[in-house]
Write an enzyme that holds these catalytic residues in place. Sequence first.
Site, PDB file in Angstrom:
ATOM      1  N   ASP A 207      37.282  36.004  38.574  1.00  0.00           N
ATOM      2  CA  ASP A 207      37.171  37.396  38.140  1.00  0.00           C
ATOM      3  C   ASP A 207      36.066  37.529  37.087  1.00  0.00           C
ATOM      4  O   ASP A 207      35.907  36.663  36.230  1.00  0.00           O
ATOM      5  CB  ASP A 207      38.519  37.818  37.523  1.00  0.00           C
ATOM      6  CG  ASP A 207      38.536  39.273  37.125  1.00  0.00           C
ATOM      7  OD1 ASP A 207      38.355  40.121  38.013  1.00  0.00           O
ATOM      8  OD2 ASP A 207      38.720  39.561  35.918  1.00  0.00           O
ATOM      9  N   GLU A 249      33.127  37.104  41.556  1.00  0.00           N
ATOM     10  CA  GLU A 249      32.879  38.535  41.461  1.00  0.00           C
ATOM     11  C   GLU A 249      31.764  38.721  40.447  1.00  0.00           C
ATOM     12  O   GLU A 249      31.946  38.450  39.259  1.00  0.00           O
ATOM     13  CB  GLU A 249      34.139  39.256  40.965  1.00  0.00           C
ATOM     14  CG  GLU A 249      33.966  40.748  40.943  1.00  0.00           C
ATOM     15  CD  GLU A 249      34.742  41.436  39.828  1.00  0.00           C
ATOM     16  OE1 GLU A 249      35.134  40.789  38.837  1.00  0.00           O
ATOM     17  OE2 GLU A 249      34.940  42.647  39.952  1.00  0.00           O
TER      18      GLU A 249
HETATM   19  C1  NOJ Z   1      37.616  42.888  38.312  1.00  0.00           C
HETATM   20  C2  NOJ Z   1      38.846  43.351  39.019  1.00  0.00           C
HETATM   21  O1  NOJ Z   1      38.547  43.542  40.370  1.00  0.00           O
HETATM   22  C3  NOJ Z   1      39.294  44.605  38.319  1.00  0.00           C
HETATM   23  O2  NOJ Z   1      40.340  45.222  39.024  1.00  0.00           O
HETATM   24  C4  NOJ Z   1      39.692  44.270  36.901  1.00  0.00           C
HETATM   25  O3  NOJ Z   1      40.057  45.446  36.203  1.00  0.00           O
HETATM   26  C5  NOJ Z   1      38.543  43.590  36.160  1.00  0.00           C
HETATM   27  N1  NOJ Z   1      37.926  42.554  36.937  1.00  0.00           N
HETATM   28  C6  NOJ Z   1      39.026  42.983  34.863  1.00  0.00           C
HETATM   29  O4  NOJ Z   1      39.784  41.843  35.104  1.00  0.00           O
END
Ligand code: NOJ
Length: 547
Positions: A207, A249
Amino acid sequence: MPAVRSEATSDLWWKDAVIYGVDVKAFQDSDGDGIGDFDGLAERLGYLAELGVTCLWLLPIMRSPWRDNGYDVADYFDVDRRLGTMGDLVELLRAARERGIRVITDLVVNHTSDEHPWFRAARSSRDNPYRDYYVWRDRPQPQPRGIVFPGEETSNWELDQATGQYYLHRFYRFQPDLNIENPRVRAEFQKIMGLWLELGFSGFRVDAAPFLIETAGLPGKSPDDPHAPLRHMRELLSRRRGDAILLGEANVAPDQITGYFGRYGNELHLLLNFILNQALVLSLAREDARPLAEHLRDLPTTPLTCQYANFTRSADELSLDRLTADERAEVFAAFAPEERMRLYGRGIRRRLPSMLGGDQRRLELAYSLLFSLPDTPVLLYGEEIGMGEDLDVPSRASVRTAMQWSDAPNGGFSTAERIHPAIVADGPFGYRQVNVRAQLRDPDSLLHQVGALIRTRKDCPELGFGEWRLLQTDQPGALAHQADWAGGSVAVLHNLAGTGCQVKVDLGAARVEEQLADRRERPLPDQAGPIPLEPYGWRWLRLHPPG
Ligand code: NOJ
């Protein structure tokens, strides 16, 4: 024909995987408490295997107050008990393995919940041994990267009243950023990763990767060797389990992308391709293939041991932040004409089917692109049946509604009277209209077509493993690409426009065999000549050597 049909069991399995993102709490409730759980997901593995999924990505499953859908972790060593027990999870992993499905899960390294015992200890006094697990300053610092959730947060720094210092939080104020520079924090994550790998996970979705490595104006964030956190994670992964992956991500500018793969392909294996996602949406809005073609042409090449992961929809807002202001306005006008459909001034909080006005031809076009474009496809649960969203649910949660299994109460998701996730009950995307059961019975359903696309994708390993290139076409609405690998070649043609066309495309002297096409199939021309494409039509062609 390619010499090798599949590499599903090799260390490179992820190059040819079909990844399915699932929010366990919204997928299937097995015990009637209104919350989806591991047992419920396990009951649906047959469905997922039949669909052709080869890797499940579980959205956060660790213990959390769920103030940010689980991305606010309160215990990295336990599952959230509302989803089941560790034992239930292990049973799910075993059952998935039996069906040839791997499982990865979200790993949130950038921040914890403010309910995490580390943070509770850290804020108990300035000299607490956990204080340095987080980033503290006497005054709020500059915010060169802005606010991630404008309108929901106003600052990246929050005052801790008791100790009189500010802590850094790039996301919500209840998500304090970890000090990844601290060797003790890194050691914690080695143990955390070790646990989940031992349990049988095939890797992690990392993440918020950019926030792990950013430095500018954010003291305490890896100033000397910004990529060290990703490299260390990769090293541990490789030592412990050679076939496990990191899916990152990172919605970053094109010139920064390749950095995330590492100079030697020694950081992330897969990177979610936000730029391609936005180009795809622009192309769909304009009914013009050129934005997509342009982005594909400009896409930085990856090291051989790395790849992009393509998606049409994530569980967040569909961000359009990489488009120009005019392009964004165009997409908004086409797909999110009302203000309440938009979020943060940059994104859309609808799912694809409603954006495309429920037009099945356009949806199938979008999924044909998803499954045929080079690199690894990622599907969000419910996309295969064309689920919509609930705009009455605030913010990003509009697209995180319960899976629609049937026309039974709660769409067959749960027998509870009150359920935790919202569910789309009414309108054209309500569960009585859109559900798995009805689509399983209907050979013309989106579900059947997505299944066919996935099966065909598996017969075309060139698309995951091969070298690919765009083919020149003479129609602005047409996109054509070819992938070659191990002696096999596949070409895929798409017409993004709502008018049919005859597309001239050079397929050499190959003998062409249709693998799959939209439903309005017409014969291919006998010899090299323009190829007919229906409005929003597409054709997947296997190219055989002449003769
Ligand atoms: C990316 C996630 O997809 C999102 O839903 C989240 O709020 C943020 N990262 C923070 O962890």
